[in-house]
Design a protein around this motif. Structure first.
Motif, PDB file in Angstrom:
ATOM      1  N   ALA A 132      -1.828 -43.108  63.530  1.00 30.10           N
ATOM      2  CA  ALA A 132      -2.738 -44.100  62.820  1.00 30.10           C
ATOM      3  C   ALA A 132      -2.016 -44.832  61.592  1.00 30.10           C
ATOM      4  O   ALA A 132      -1.396 -43.989  61.045  1.00 30.10           O
ATOM      5  N   ASP A 133      -2.627 -45.809  61.437  1.00 27.79           N
ATOM      6  CA  ASP A 133      -1.949 -46.598  59.909  1.00 27.79           C
ATOM      7  C   ASP A 133      -2.824 -46.083  58.922  1.00 27.79           C
ATOM      8  O   ASP A 133      -2.214 -45.871  57.657  1.00 27.79           O
ATOM      9  N   ILE A 134      -4.171 -46.158  58.944  1.00 28.90           N
ATOM     10  CA  ILE A 134      -4.978 -45.417  58.256  1.00 28.90           C
ATOM     11  C   ILE A 134      -6.022 -44.462  58.668  1.00 28.90           C
ATOM     12  O   ILE A 134      -6.673 -44.691  59.912  1.00 28.90           O
ATOM     13  N   GLY A 135      -5.977 -43.383  58.361  1.00 29.11           N
ATOM     14  CA  GLY A 135      -6.871 -42.342  58.723  1.00 29.11           C
ATOM     15  C   GLY A 135      -7.957 -41.778  58.006  1.00 29.11           C
ATOM     16  O   GLY A 135      -7.850 -42.162  56.503  1.00 29.11           O
ATOM     17  N   ILE A 136      -9.185 -41.403  58.355  1.00 29.05           N
ATOM     18  CA  ILE A 136     -10.313 -40.948  57.667  1.00 29.05           C
ATOM     19  C   ILE A 136     -10.886 -39.765  58.583  1.00 29.05           C
ATOM     20  O   ILE A 136     -11.325 -39.957  59.636  1.00 29.05           O
ATOM     21  N   LYS A 170     -21.785 -51.724  54.808  1.00 28.36           N
ATOM     22  CA  LYS A 170     -20.722 -52.283  53.898  1.00 28.36           C
ATOM     23  C   LYS A 170     -20.330 -53.633  54.227  1.00 28.36           C
ATOM     24  O   LYS A 170     -19.952 -54.455  53.390  1.00 28.36           O
ATOM     25  N   LEU A 222      -7.087 -57.860  56.618  1.00 28.44           N
ATOM     26  CA  LEU A 222      -7.864 -57.664  57.998  1.00 28.44           C
ATOM     27  C   LEU A 222      -9.144 -57.800  57.944  1.00 28.44           C
ATOM     28  O   LEU A 222     -10.064 -58.007  58.793  1.00 28.44           O
ATOM     29  N   LEU A 223      -9.840 -57.959  56.711  1.00 29.52           N
ATOM     30  CA  LEU A 223     -11.068 -57.758  56.238  1.00 29.52           C
ATOM     31  C   LEU A 223     -11.456 -59.060  55.265  1.00 29.52           C
ATOM     32  O   LEU A 223     -10.488 -58.963  54.301  1.00 29.52           O
ATOM     33  N   LEU A 271     -11.399 -47.181  52.544  1.00 28.83           N
ATOM     34  CA  LEU A 271     -11.025 -47.894  53.963  1.00 28.83           C
ATOM     35  C   LEU A 271     -11.213 -49.343  53.931  1.00 28.83           C
ATOM     36  O   LEU A 271     -10.361 -50.167  54.051  1.00 28.83           O
ATOM     37  N   GLN A 275     -22.285 -46.205  57.625  1.00 27.81           N
ATOM     38  CA  GLN A 275     -21.730 -46.649  56.377  1.00 27.81           C
ATOM     39  C   GLN A 275     -20.830 -48.010  56.107  1.00 27.81           C
ATOM     40  O   GLN A 275     -21.172 -48.807  55.504  1.00 27.81           O
ATOM     41  N   ALA A 313      -8.543 -50.933  51.622  1.00 24.55           N
ATOM     42  CA  ALA A 313      -7.197 -50.973  52.374  1.00 24.55           C
ATOM     43  C   ALA A 313      -7.045 -52.039  53.492  1.00 24.55           C
ATOM     44  O   ALA A 313      -6.166 -52.787  53.493  1.00 24.55           O
ATOM     45  N   LEU A 314      -8.096 -52.256  54.000  1.00 26.73           N
ATOM     46  CA  LEU A 314      -8.192 -53.273  55.029  1.00 26.73           C
ATOM     47  C   LEU A 314      -8.122 -54.695  54.440  1.00 26.73           C
ATOM     48  O   LEU A 314      -7.647 -55.547  54.917  1.00 26.73           O
ATOM     49  N   GLY A 349       1.223 -43.492  58.402  1.00 21.57           N
ATOM     50  CA  GLY A 349       0.141 -44.129  57.901  1.00 21.57           C
ATOM     51  C   GLY A 349      -0.346 -43.140  56.548  1.00 21.57           C
ATOM     52  O   GLY A 349       0.244 -42.631  55.893  1.00 21.57           O
ATOM     53  N   VAL A 350      -1.431 -43.711  56.104  1.00 24.72           N
ATOM     54  CA  VAL A 350      -1.861 -43.324  54.984  1.00 24.72           C
ATOM     55  C   VAL A 350      -3.368 -42.749  55.296  1.00 24.72           C
ATOM     56  O   VAL A 350      -3.982 -43.218  56.175  1.00 24.72           O
ATOM     57  N   MET A 351      -3.756 -41.783  54.573  1.00 26.45           N
ATOM     58  CA  MET A 351      -5.247 -41.140  54.757  1.00 26.45           C
ATOM     59  C   MET A 351      -6.049 -41.447  53.755  1.00 26.45           C
ATOM     60  O   MET A 351      -5.705 -41.625  52.396  1.00 26.45           O
ATOM     61  N   VAL A 352      -7.121 -42.066  54.005  1.00 23.09           N
ATOM     62  CA  VAL A 352      -8.265 -42.454  52.929  1.00 23.09           C
ATOM     63  C   VAL A 352      -9.468 -41.624  52.756  1.00 23.09           C
ATOM     64  O   VAL A 352      -9.649 -40.976  53.999  1.00 23.09           O
ATOM     65  N   ASN A 353     -10.285 -41.548  51.698  1.00 21.64           N
ATOM     66  CA  ASN A 353     -11.187 -40.393  51.743  1.00 21.64           C
ATOM     67  C   ASN A 353     -12.691 -41.059  52.046  1.00 21.64           C
ATOM     68  O   ASN A 353     -13.340 -40.000  52.401  1.00 21.64           O
ATOM     69  N   ASP A 354     -12.961 -42.160  51.909  1.00 17.57           N
ATOM     70  CA  ASP A 354     -14.253 -42.603  52.484  1.00 17.57           C
ATOM     71  C   ASP A 354     -14.141 -43.983  52.724  1.00 17.57           C
ATOM     72  O   ASP A 354     -13.184 -44.712  52.871  1.00 17.57           O
ATOM     73  N   VAL A 355     -15.197 -44.311  53.159  1.00 22.65           N
ATOM     74  CA  VAL A 355     -15.575 -45.943  53.630  1.00 22.65           C
ATOM     75  C   VAL A 355     -15.016 -46.909  52.583  1.00 22.65           C
ATOM     76  O   VAL A 355     -14.432 -47.877  52.806  1.00 22.65           O
ATOM     77  N   GLU A 356     -15.494 -46.587  51.369  1.00 17.66           N
ATOM     78  CA  GLU A 356     -15.035 -47.471  50.147  1.00 17.66           C
ATOM     79  C   GLU A 356     -13.614 -47.652  50.227  1.00 17.66           C
ATOM     80  O   GLU A 356     -13.009 -49.110  50.181  1.00 17.66           O
ATOM     81  N   LYS A 409      -4.689 -55.640  53.480  1.00 23.15           N
ATOM     82  CA  LYS A 409      -3.903 -55.983  54.613  1.00 23.15           C
ATOM     83  C   LYS A 409      -4.466 -57.473  55.194  1.00 23.15           C
ATOM     84  O   LYS A 409      -3.815 -58.063  56.085  1.00 23.15           O
ATOM     85  N   ARG A 446       6.098 -45.739  65.067  1.00 22.42           N
ATOM     86  CA  ARG A 446       5.269 -46.498  64.075  1.00 22.42           C
ATOM     87  C   ARG A 446       5.479 -45.920  62.750  1.00 22.42           C
ATOM     88  O   ARG A 446       5.884 -44.807  62.635  1.00 22.42           O
ATOM     89  N   LEU A 497      -6.625 -55.352  64.552  1.00 19.57           N
ATOM     90  CA  LEU A 497      -7.006 -54.304  64.025  1.00 19.57           C
ATOM     91  C   LEU A 497      -7.946 -53.446  65.119  1.00 19.57           C
ATOM     92  O   LEU A 497      -8.594 -53.837  65.990  1.00 19.57           O
ATOM     93  N   PHE A 501     -19.927 -42.114  59.299  1.00 22.97           N
ATOM     94  CA  PHE A 501     -18.949 -43.146  59.032  1.00 22.97           C
ATOM     95  C   PHE A 501     -19.371 -44.576  59.617  1.00 22.97           C
ATOM     96  O   PHE A 501     -19.434 -45.518  58.783  1.00 22.97           O
TER      97      PHE A 501
END
Lengths: 250, 312
Positions: free
Chosen positions: B292-296, B310, A248-249, A239, B306, A242-243, A230-237, A246, A227, B255, B303
C-alpha cells in the motif's frame, strides 16, 4: 459419450512463492513443490463427475512435459482417471506446439469432449484449449463455471468480463474451466495404491509429427519492479490530507 | 511501413475502452494502425473512427456477428489480416477467447498479455500472476499476434476522424456448432471497474452482502466503482463480475481502496498498476500494507462512515 480427454500440466504449486533465478533465465524449480495446474485439476474433477453421472464411459488424462510429469498423472489417476498418456519433452514449449501435439492424441483417441484449465498458472498464456479447438475444427467454451451435458451437445456458463454468458455447443468440443466450476476431491491413500496399477503410456515427443521449435525467444525473466514503500496514517483526517496532497481528492 | 490490425472489442453497441488501450500499445510499434470491427451493423464501427492514431476502421457487418463467437470471428480475422504484419487484441475474456484460434489458423505463436513494447519485436509480459516478468522476442519475418494487457496502457484521445471503410465479408465457412443463449450482467449505475479512476474494493472483512452497502455509499460520493476480493466473492457477498485479482479483473485506477482485504498474492496481481493504493485493515500485520502507498489500521465499520461524511 465414450471418452473425455483431460489435459493437465505440471506446474509449481500455487502456494509456493516464486523466486527468479539470479541469471534471469527463469524461475527456480529445483526443490520446489510441483502440482497439477489447479485449473486443470478442476477440469479433471468435472470430467470425473460427468462420468459418474453416466454421461461418459472413460476419462483419459494427457500431459506434455518432463518425465517427472508422471507424478501429476499418477495423482490424476488416483483422483479417478482411467488411463494416462505422457508426451515426454524437456524444456519450454509454446502453447501452439502443445496444442499441435495434443491434436495428434485427439486424432488417436477420438474423445467426445476435451477439457483443460482456462490457463496454466505458470506462463498464464490461456491459449492451448482455444488453439486445439481450432486445429480440430470443433467448438470451444472457455472460462466455464457451469457445464451440463445433453446427448450430443453441452450447455456451458462462461465467466466473461461482462457477466455470465451461456453458450450451447455441439460435441465434440473443448471446454476450459474456471475456478468456480467445482471443488476438486481429495485423493485417499487406497486410491493412490490403485492408481499405481493403472496404465500410463509414455510417448517421446520425437515420435510425434509435431515440430517442437518456436518463433518466440525468451530473453530474460526478472522480478516485477517493486512498489515504492508507503506511509501509514493514523486517522481519516490524515488520510484525506495525504490524498489531497497527491491531487487525488479535491 | 509495418501495418497493424487491432481487433475492436464492443458490447451492447459500445466500443469498449479496451480497444483504445490496444491501439495505444500499437501506436508504440508503428504509425499505420487499422481497426477491424465485426458487428451486425456499422453504427458501432463509426465510434471507433474517433480513436486517435487510427488510420482506417474496417467494418464488416454481418448477422453472424450479432454476438461475438470466436469460432465464427477467427477465420474472418485471419482472412483480413493477410495484409498486416501485426494483429493485436485486448487481453480481455473476448481477446483471450479469440486470439488463439487466429494463432491456430495462421500458424503463428501468440504473445499473451503484452505489458510493454521494448522494441517492435520485443515485449514484456507477466507470468506467474505477475510475480515474474518475461521479456520475449518474436523472430524476424514472422507475423506478430498478441493480446494487450489493457491495465498497462492508457486510453487514447477521441479527436480523430479515421476513414470508415465498409468491408465485404470474406467467403469463409461460418460454423453453426456454437450458439449464444444469453448473458446475465449485473446492471449498475456506477462506472465500470476497468474504466473507473477510483475503485473501492471490499474483502472478507466486510462480513456480509448488506455491509457492502457502506462501500457503495462511499463509492457514490467519490464517483467510484466497487470491486471485491476473491474471498468476498467466494463468501457470496457480491457477484463474481466484481472480482479484482489475477482470477478476476486486472485494473489500474488512479486511486484504489482495499478495505478489509488481507492482500493475497492473487488479489495484488490485479491491482499492481494502480496509481495510489490505500489499505484499510484492522490487522496491522496484513500483507496488503506491504504494497500500500497509504495504510491505515482501522475498523472499517468506523472508517468508512467517517470518510464518507468527510466528503460531504
Amino acid at each position: 459419450m465414450e471418452k473425455i480427454l483431460v489435459c493437465i500440466k505440471r506446474v509449481i504449486d500455487y502456494n509456493v512463492k516464486i523466486r527468479v533465478k539470479p541469471d534471469e533465465s527463469g524461475v527456480v524449480t529445483e526443490g520446489v513443490k510441483m502440482s497439477i495446474n489447479p485449473f486443470d485439476e478442476i477440469a479433471l474433477e468435472e470430467a470425473l463427475r460427468i462420468k459418474e453421472n453416466g454421461d461418459a464411459v472413460e476419462v483419459v488424462i494427457v500431459s506434455i512435459g518432463p518425465d517427472d510429469s508422471q507424478q501429476q498423472l499418477r495423482t490424476g489417476l488416483a483422483m479417478g482417471a482411467d488411463r494416462a498418456i505422457l508426451i515426454k519433452h524437456d524444456g519450454e514449449i509454446e502453447p501452439l506446439t502443445v496444442a499441435k501435439a495434443l491434436s495428434e492424441i485427439v486424432e488417436d483417441e477420438n474423445p467426445g469432449l476435451i477439457m483443460m484449465g482456462k490457463q496454466a498458472i505458470d506462463d498464464d498464456s490461456s491459449q492451448t484449449g482455444q488453439i486445439l479447438a481450432q486445429l480440430c475444427d470443433i467448438p470451444q467454451a472457455t472460462f466455464a463455471s457451469k457445464v451440463s451435458i445433453q446427448e450430443e451437445k453441452a450447455t456451458v456458463v462462461r465467466e466473461i468480463d461482462q457477466g455470465l454468458e451461456t453458450l450451447e455447443i455441439d460435441l465434440p468440443a473443448i471446454i476450459t474451466t474456471d475456478l468456480r466450476l467445482n471443488e476438486p476431491r481429495y485423493v485417499k491413500l487406497p486410491d493412490i495404491m490403485k492408481a499405481k496399477k493403472k496404465v500410463l503410456d509414455v510417448i517421446e515427443s520425437g515420435e510425434l509429427k509435431t515440430d517442437f521449435s518456436s518463433s518466440i525467444e525468451v530473453i530474460n525473466v526478472t522480478p516485477p519492479p517493486p512498489r515504492e514503500s508507503g506511509v501509514m496514517v493514523n486517522d481519516v483526517e490524515e488520510l484525506v490530507v495525504a490524498l489531497k496532497e497527491k491531487g487525488l481528492l479535491s | 511501413m509495418t501495418k497493424i490490425l487491432v481487433i475492436a472489442e464492443h458490447f451492447d453497441g459500445e466500443i469498449l475502452s479496451a480497444t483504445s488501450k490496444t491501439v495505444n500499445c500499437a501506436s508504440q510499434i508503428s504509425e499505420s494502425i487499422d481497426i477491424l470491427v465485426l458487428g451486425d451493423d456499422s453504427a458501432v464501427a463509426s465510434q471507433a473512427t474517433t480513436i486517435d492514431a487510427v488510420s482506417n476502421v474496417l467494418s464488416i457487418s454481418n448477422e453472424a456477428f450479432g454476438y461475438p463467437v470466436s469460432s465464427i470471428m477467427a477465420p474472418v480475422v485471419a482472412e483480413i489480416s493477410s495484409e498486416y504484419d501485426y494483429i493485436l487484441l485486448p487481453s480481455s475474456t473476448f481477446g483471450k477467447d479469440l486470439a488463439p484460434r487466429i494463432s491456430a489458423i495462421l500458424d503463428v505463436n501468440q504473445v499473451t498479455d503484452i505489458m510493454s513494447v521494448e522494441e517492435p519485436r520485443i515485449f514484456k509480459r507477466p507470468i506467474y500472476a505477475g510475480n515474474a516478468i518475461q521479456t520475449i522476442k518474436i523472430a524476424e519475418g514472422k507475423k506478430v499476434l498478441g493480446t494487450v494487457r489493457t491495465a498497462s496502457f492508457k486510453e487514447l484521445g477521441n479527436s480523430n476522424s479515421a476513414n470508415l471503410i465498409e468491408t465485404e465479408m470474406p467467403s469463409v465457412n461460418i460454423p453453426s456448432h456454437t450458439r449464444f443463449i444469453k448473458i446475465e450482467s449485473e446492471k449498475t449505475e456506477r462506472p465500470d471497474l476497468q474504466v473507473a479512476s477510483i475503485v473501492i474494493s471490499g474483502g472478507r472483512g466486510v462480513g456480509s452482502a448488506e455491509n457492502f452497502e457502506l462501500l457503495y455509499q462511499l463509492a457514490d460520493k467519490l464517483g467510484a466503482s466497487v470491486g471485491a476480493s476473491r474471498a468476498a466473492v467466494d463468501a457470496g457477498f457480491v457477484p463474481n463480475d466484481m472480482q479484482v485479482g489475477q482470477t478476476g479483473k486486472i485494473i489500474a485506477p488512479d486511486l484504489y481502496f482495499a478495505i478489509g482485504i488481507s492482500g493475497a498474492i492473487q488479489h495484488i496481481a490485479g491491482i499492481k498498476d494502480a496509481g495510489t493504493i490505500v489499505a484499510v485493515n484492522k490487522d496491522a500485520d496484513a500483507p496488503i500494507f506491504e504494497i500500500a502507498d497509504i495504510g491505515i489500521v482501522a475498523d472499517l465499520f468506523e472508517f468508512i462512515p467517517q470518510l464518507t461524511s468527510k466528503l460531504d
